[in-house]
Design an enzyme around this catalytic site. Sequence first.
Site, PDB file in Angstrom:
ATOM      1  N   HIS A  17       0.823  -1.220   0.000  1.00 26.97           N
ATOM      2  CA  HIS A  17       0.000   0.000   0.000  1.00 26.97           C
ATOM      3  C   HIS A  17       0.856   1.268   0.000  1.00 26.97           C
ATOM      4  O   HIS A  17       0.351   2.353  -0.298  1.00 26.97           O
ATOM      5  CB  HIS A  17      -0.985   0.005   1.171  1.00 26.97           C
ATOM      6  CG  HIS A  17      -0.386   0.299   2.518  1.00 26.97           C
ATOM      7  ND1 HIS A  17      -0.117  -0.685   3.439  1.00 26.97           N
ATOM      8  CD2 HIS A  17      -0.014   1.462   3.101  1.00 26.97           C
ATOM      9  CE1 HIS A  17       0.378  -0.135   4.535  1.00 26.97           C
ATOM     10  NE2 HIS A  17       0.458   1.172   4.350  1.00 26.97           N
ATOM     11  N   ASP A  69       0.144  -7.660   1.678  1.00 30.56           N
ATOM     12  CA  ASP A  69       0.529  -6.252   1.653  1.00 30.56           C
ATOM     13  C   ASP A  69       2.050  -6.081   1.632  1.00 30.56           C
ATOM     14  O   ASP A  69       2.590  -5.228   2.323  1.00 30.56           O
ATOM     15  CB  ASP A  69      -0.070  -5.500   2.847  1.00 30.56           C
ATOM     16  CG  ASP A  69      -0.085  -3.988   2.624  1.00 30.56           C
ATOM     17  OD1 ASP A  69       0.201  -3.553   1.493  1.00 30.56           O
ATOM     18  OD2 ASP A  69      -0.364  -3.244   3.588  1.00 30.56           O
ATOM     19  N   SER A 119       4.742   2.492   7.836  1.00 37.04           N
ATOM     20  CA  SER A 119       4.329   1.348   7.019  1.00 37.04           C
ATOM     21  C   SER A 119       5.465   0.867   6.132  1.00 37.04           C
ATOM     22  O   SER A 119       6.099   1.657   5.428  1.00 37.04           O
ATOM     23  CB  SER A 119       3.133   1.719   6.138  1.00 37.04           C
ATOM     24  OG  SER A 119       1.979   1.906   6.916  1.00 37.04           O
ATOM     25  N   VAL A 137     -10.673 -26.897  -2.205  1.00 37.42           N
ATOM     26  CA  VAL A 137     -11.786 -27.371  -1.374  1.00 37.42           C
ATOM     27  C   VAL A 137     -12.436 -26.177  -0.692  1.00 37.42           C
ATOM     28  O   VAL A 137     -11.804 -25.140  -0.485  1.00 37.42           O
ATOM     29  CB  VAL A 137     -11.318 -28.370  -0.293  1.00 37.42           C
ATOM     30  CG1 VAL A 137     -10.887 -29.678  -0.906  1.00 37.42           C
ATOM     31  CG2 VAL A 137     -10.208 -27.783   0.563  1.00 37.42           C
ATOM     32  N   ILE A 169     -13.982 -25.239   2.945  1.00 36.82           N
ATOM     33  CA  ILE A 169     -13.777 -25.789   4.279  1.00 36.82           C
ATOM     34  C   ILE A 169     -14.392 -24.895   5.346  1.00 36.82           C
ATOM     35  O   ILE A 169     -14.684 -23.717   5.104  1.00 36.82           O
ATOM     36  CB  ILE A 169     -12.272 -25.965   4.578  1.00 36.82           C
ATOM     37  CG1 ILE A 169     -11.509 -24.662   4.291  1.00 36.82           C
ATOM     38  CG2 ILE A 169     -11.676 -27.118   3.787  1.00 36.82           C
ATOM     39  CD1 ILE A 169     -10.025 -24.719   4.588  1.00 36.82           C
TER      40      ILE A 169
END
Length: 464
Positions: free
Chosen positions: A97, A127, A200, A257, A259
Amino acid sequence: MLGTAAIVAPAVSANATPETFAPLAEQISNSVVNITTSTMVSREAMQMPQIPEGSPFEDFFRDFMERNPEQGAPRRSQALGSGFVISEDGYIVTNNHVIEGADEIQIDFYNGDTLDAEIVGTDPQTDIALLKVASDAPLQPVPFGNSDEAAVGDWVMAMGNPLGQGFSVSAGIVSARNRALTGTYDDYIQTDAAINRGNSGGPLFNMDGEVVGVNTAILSPNGGSIGIGFAMSSNVVQNVVDQLREFGETRRGWLGVHIQDVTEDIAESMALEEAAGALVTDVPAGPAEAAGIEAGDVITSFNGAEVEDTRSLVRRVGDAPVGDTVPLTVYRNGDEVELEVTLGRREEAEAVRAAVQSDETQESEETSVLGVSVQPLTDEMREQLGLPADQQGLAVTDVASDSEAYEKGIRAGDVITEAGQEQIASVADLEERIEAAREAGRRSLLLLLRREGEPRFVALPLED
């Protein structure tokens, strides 16, 4: 004469409070970088405010824009983040980001050097983004540590570019492990080390100078640090980075699958000794079907490791190499059955599923999901709702009065722009995020809605 009593001092571990963090900060400072991204942003949405047709202000604003054409010209927008060097030849890790949509990426080093960076690859699921710079001199990398060894209470240190203040250090402890936010592959370390906007993509270090996490998000009512920060664990990040470095993209294993978690009552009804494993609810065409997995099976072991729940299975499968044949154990009708499955690639399966869903949704403009009826935004809707011409999302056209969505205040006219913290533009996008949340064992899905331009988050429970 009074006797003397022996006083036994409590044992002090090697991870006691350090006298200073200065040596560690000096050791890693040349490996942490500030990241500045630049993006050309269209100002079309700001050229003409949303005012009623025929209003006396209409001519005023039109004349103003004609006299000041530069007001409507595209503008360059900048954003800040952090990152860290992982190789001498210029590979740098940050958050997706931080650099998403950027036209230019500039890397600033502690010694004052500045280099331009290119994107090697990104993974929105975790991310994480991998960048590359060209440097005449070898860079100083930092190693990844084993995040599984980071214990609650251990000291950690974060370094980055909070709020654009430049290289800053903060310290704290590991507050919790194995936190999940909204992603399928979430494995966050929670810490009280101060993390703010601009941190970040920066590293979270242990006391040995190893990266045990990538600072990604904070929980805050005001946008600033309140001591609840989240760093994606290094064991997840390292696997993603290795794939981005080799292929420029992720290549995750796919079992194929549907689940759900095994609850106490399900375990009792199936005569399972404990509520663990992943209960298979459906087996569409794919690797699992070819391996003989059946609906009603409980997957208890995958590739030699016990399966605790759906989330652990999804992560283990995703980490397994595409094309590998791996053993798994299922509990079926009171017996353990040993099987082998050759894994497909998740990204390819999702692309096919999205294409099929897109074709299906084109037949019906309006779709009901999670108690709300939605349909993709049209130009007419954008005009009616006063939205920018490039606004993406789903318009809420109706809400069931007996639904959780209604109780949480969702109403017709709202626009859903994100689901599971990812942007959506179609019903297929929304259904994909719902399916991913279910596969990860989530009980709810976080939606970002806008009403009259104001955003708000709403978590809706996932229907069985």
